[in-house]
Design a protein around this motif. Sequence first.
Motif, PDB file in Angstrom:
ATOM      1  N   THR A 611     -53.475  -9.896  60.775  1.00  0.00           N
ATOM      2  CA  THR A 611     -54.276  -9.808  62.077  1.00  0.00           C
ATOM      3  C   THR A 611     -55.222  -8.662  61.920  1.00  0.00           C
ATOM      4  OG1 THR A 611     -52.583  -8.732  63.240  1.00  0.00           O
ATOM      5  CG2 THR A 611     -52.720 -11.200  63.269  1.00  0.00           C
ATOM      6  N   GLY A 612     -54.751  -7.476  61.575  1.00  0.00           N
ATOM      7  CA  GLY A 612     -55.506  -6.362  61.239  1.00  0.00           C
ATOM      8  C   GLY A 612     -56.687  -6.531  60.361  1.00  0.00           C
ATOM      9  N   GLY A 613     -56.531  -7.213  59.180  1.00  0.00           N
ATOM     10  CA  GLY A 613     -57.521  -7.568  58.342  1.00  0.00           C
ATOM     11  C   GLY A 613     -58.739  -8.656  58.887  1.00  0.00           C
ATOM     12  N   LEU A 614     -58.087  -9.421  59.814  1.00  0.00           N
ATOM     13  CA  LEU A 614     -59.072 -10.501  60.311  1.00  0.00           C
ATOM     14  C   LEU A 614     -60.095  -9.678  61.498  1.00  0.00           C
ATOM     15  CD1 LEU A 614     -56.832 -13.486  60.730  1.00  0.00           C
ATOM     16  CD2 LEU A 614     -58.479 -13.095  59.014  1.00  0.00           C
ATOM     17  N   ASP A 615     -59.220  -8.778  62.112  1.00  0.00           N
ATOM     18  CA  ASP A 615     -59.957  -7.904  63.175  1.00  0.00           C
ATOM     19  C   ASP A 615     -60.983  -7.188  62.546  1.00  0.00           C
ATOM     20  OD1 ASP A 615     -58.360  -9.077  64.979  1.00  0.00           O
ATOM     21  OD2 ASP A 615     -57.089  -7.377  65.457  1.00  0.00           O
TER      22      ASP A 615
END
Length: 884
Positions: A611-615
Motif C-alpha cells: 500500500t505504501g508503494g501504491l500511495d
Amino acid sequence: MELYFLALLILIMAMALGSGFPVAFALPGAAIITISAAAATGYIFTGSTDAFFHSGGPQQWLSAGVTNLRGVFWEVERDTLIAIPLFIFMGIMLQRSKIAEDLLVTMAQLFGPVPGGLGISVVFVGALLAATTGIVGATVVAMGLISLPAMLRNNYSPSLATGTIAASGTLGQIIPPSIVLIILADQLASAVDQASTARKLLHKEATGELSMPSTFDVASTSAGEMFLGAFIPGMVLVGLYMVYILVFAILRPKQAPAVGYDGKYDSKFLKTVLITLVPPLALIFLVLGSIISGVATVNQAGAIGAAGAMIMAGYRLPKPGKSLYYPALLAIVALVMIAFVLANFEMNVKAMNTGADRLGIALGAIATLMFMVSLIWSGVRVFKLEETLQGVMLETAKTTALVFIILLGAAMLTAAFRAFGGEELVRDFLNSLPGGFWTQFIIVMLVIFVLGFFLDFIEIAVVVVPIVAPILLADPQANITAVWLGVMIGLNIQTSFLTPPFGFALFYLRGVAPAVVKTVQMYKGVIAFITLQLIALSIVGLYPPLVNYLPNRVSFLSESSPPPRNPKLQLCLEDYVGQQLSQSSVTTDAIAAARGLNLSVLPKDLVKDLTGGLDAADKAVAQLDAAFVAAGQVEEAAGLYRPQLTVVRRIEKQIRAIEAEVKEMKTLAGRMRDEAQAEERAALEAEIAVLEAEIEHLHAQVPDTWEEVHNTFAELTKAENTARAQYRRAADQAWEDPAEVLAVLDANAEFAALETPLRDMRATIETLPEAETEGPVNDLAKLFGKVDGADDVKSLLSKARKALKNKTPDRDAALEQYDAAVAEFEAQQIWRVEADATLRPGLTAYLDGIKETLGIRVQPRFTREQALAMASCNSYHRDISLNF
C-alpha cells in the motif's frame, strides 16, 4: 612589466612566422627568448629573476610546456595522440596506391552527364578521401592533377573548378578520421578540467555552497566523440558544396556544362564502379564503424585503417595477375571468420571449458593467423614495389615528428603566455564584453577565422584553444559541450586552408595547376566555398543536436551507457516521463487496478509495503505535475530575474577582483617596515584607500530590490527542486516496494524446498550434542536468510542456535524456538501459495504498467526508445546560469 613581455612574446612569434621561420621552432623559440629576457631584466633591475612574471619563476615556466606535453603520454586516458601516426600512415599509403586517381576517374564518368557533374564528382571523391586519408595536401594535389585538366577541357569556369578542388580537399579536416579532430580532442581534455574548476569556483562564489551538483559540471569529450560529432556537420558541408555546384550549373550552364560519357553504362562499368568504390567504403566502415559501435578505440581504429590501407595497396600497385587479389580475399575471409566466432562463441581463453569454447578459440586463432598472412603478404608486395613502404614510413615519421614538435612548441608558447598573465587578460577581456557568452563566442570565432589567414590549423588548435576553450566551456549560460565547441572550432579552422595569403590548399593547387589558371581566379573561386563553410558554421552553431546527437546516441545505446539514475539525466528523464503520462493512461490504469487487489492474504508488513508503494505512485504523479508547474513559474519569473542577476553578478565579480588586488597590496605594504620605504608605503596605502572606496561604490550600485528579488526567485527554484526530489523518491518507492513483495512470491519454490531440511532439524537438535548441533542450525538459518521474505523463520532459527551456543546450552529452549520457526514456516507456506495465485498477476501487471514511467530510475539501463529520447533531449544546450 608583464604586459610588455607579453607583447614581446607575441611580436617575436609573429615576426618569426612572418619571415618563414619553421613554426616548429618559432613557437618554442619565442617562449624561450621572452622568458629568458624577463628573467634577466628582473635580475638586473630588482635582483630577482621572478620579478616580472605573473606568478612563479623562469625555471617553472620553461619546464611547464615540456611537463604538460609529457603528461599527455603518461595519462592512460589521454593516449589519443598515438592515433596520429597511424592515420597519417593510412592516408599516405592510400595516396601512394593511387586510390584517389581511380575514384576521381570513375566518379567523373558516373556523374558527368549531370549539370555540374564533374564538380559534384570532385566533392564526392573529396569526401571519400577525407574519410580515408584526411591529408589535405595529398588530396588537393591528386584531384588537381587529375580533375582540373578534365574540367578545363570541358569549359568549366577556372574559378569554379579550382575552388571546388581546393574546398573538397579540405574536407579531410572535418570529416573523420581527422588529425585536427584528434588534436582538438586532446586540447579540449585539458580545457574541460580547467573549465570544471572555474565553474565550481563560480558556483561557490555565487551561492556560498562548498560543492556544486554534478549535474552542473562541464561535459568532456574524447577523440571518438569528436569523430562522431563532426560526422553530420561534415555531411552538411558536403551537401552545401554539391547544392551550390548544381545551382551554379543550372544558372550558368556554359560555365559548368554536363559532360557525356563515351562508354556504356553496362555491367562492365558497374563492375569498375564497385571495385573502385567498395574498398574505400569498406575501409571507412571498418574504421568509423568500429569506433561508433564501441568495438575499437580511436587508436585501435587507426591500426585497422593502416592495415586496411596496406592491403588495398597490395592489390592496387602490382601489375594484374592471377594472384593479384589473393591477399585481399584472404583478409576478407579472415574478417568474416573473426566476426562469426565473435558473434557465436565466448572468446575468453581463461573461461574456456567446453568443446564449443575450444572450437571458437581455434577458429579465432586460425582467422587471426590468416589475416596476419594477408597483411605480411601485402606488406612484402608494397615493400618490393619501388620501395613504396619505405617511402610511406619515412613520410609518416617526418609528418608525425613535425606534428609533435609543433605540439611541444605550442605547449611552451602557451606556458609563456600564461607566465605573463595573458590567460587572465584574455579571460577578463572576454568576460567584460556585453552580451554574455554569445558575444564572447563570436569574438573567439572571428579571431580564429582571422588567424586562419596567417596560421596553419595545428598552430591555431594548439595555441588558441587552450587559452579560450576553458573560458567558453565554464560559462553556465550557454552550458555548451566540449564536443560541440571542438567541432565548431574545427569547422572554423578548416577555412584556414582556403583563406589567402597563406591558404595551404591554394598553394598545393597552384603547384599543379597549369599556367592558364591565374592565381586571382583561384582566389575568386574559393570565396564562395569559404562563404559556404561559414554558412555551415552558422547552421551547426544554431542547431547543436547536429553535433551532440550522434555521440549521445552511441553512448546511450552502448553496453556502458549511463544508468537511468545518473544525476545529469534527471531533467530529461522527467520530461520523458511527463510526456508518456500525458500521452497514455497505462500507468494510471495500472495503479488503479493494483488498488483493487485483495491484500488480506498477505502479512501486515507486506500489506504496508504494498500500500505504501501504491500511495507513492499516486504521490509521484502528483509531484511530477507540481514540478512542471513550479518549473513554469521559474521560467516565467526568469524574465525579470535574469537582467538583475547579470548586473549583480558582474558587480560582484568586479568587487572580488578589486578585493584580491587590495589583499595583495596590503600584504606588500605590510612588508614595508623600513623607513626608507615610508613614502612608497604611503602611496600604496593611498591606492588601497582608492580601491576600497571603489568597492563601496560598487556595492552601492547593487539594486535595492536585489535581495528581495533574489529571495523570491530562490523560493521558486527551491519549490521546483523540492517537487522534483519528492517525485524521485516517490517514483522509486512506487517500484521498489511492490517489487519486493513480488520477489517474495518469486522465492516460493526456493522457500518450499527448505521444508524437508527444516523438519529434519528436530532430530538433529534432539540427538546430537549441543556443540555439534549449533553449526547445522546456523547453516539452515543462513539458507532461509537468502530467501526473500523468510527473515522471520531465519530469526527464530538464530534464536535456537543462540540457545545452543550459550555457556549453559538449553536444548529445550532451542526446541521451543525451533517449533516456533516451523509454525512460522507453515503459516508462510499457506499465505505464499494463496498470494501467488491471487496477487502475482496483478503485481506483475502493475510493475509492467509503471516500468516505462515511474519505474525507469530503478532499471539497470534504458530501453532503446528511452535511450534515443535521452540522446535527443541531451543534445540541446540547457542554460543553467540561473543557478549561479
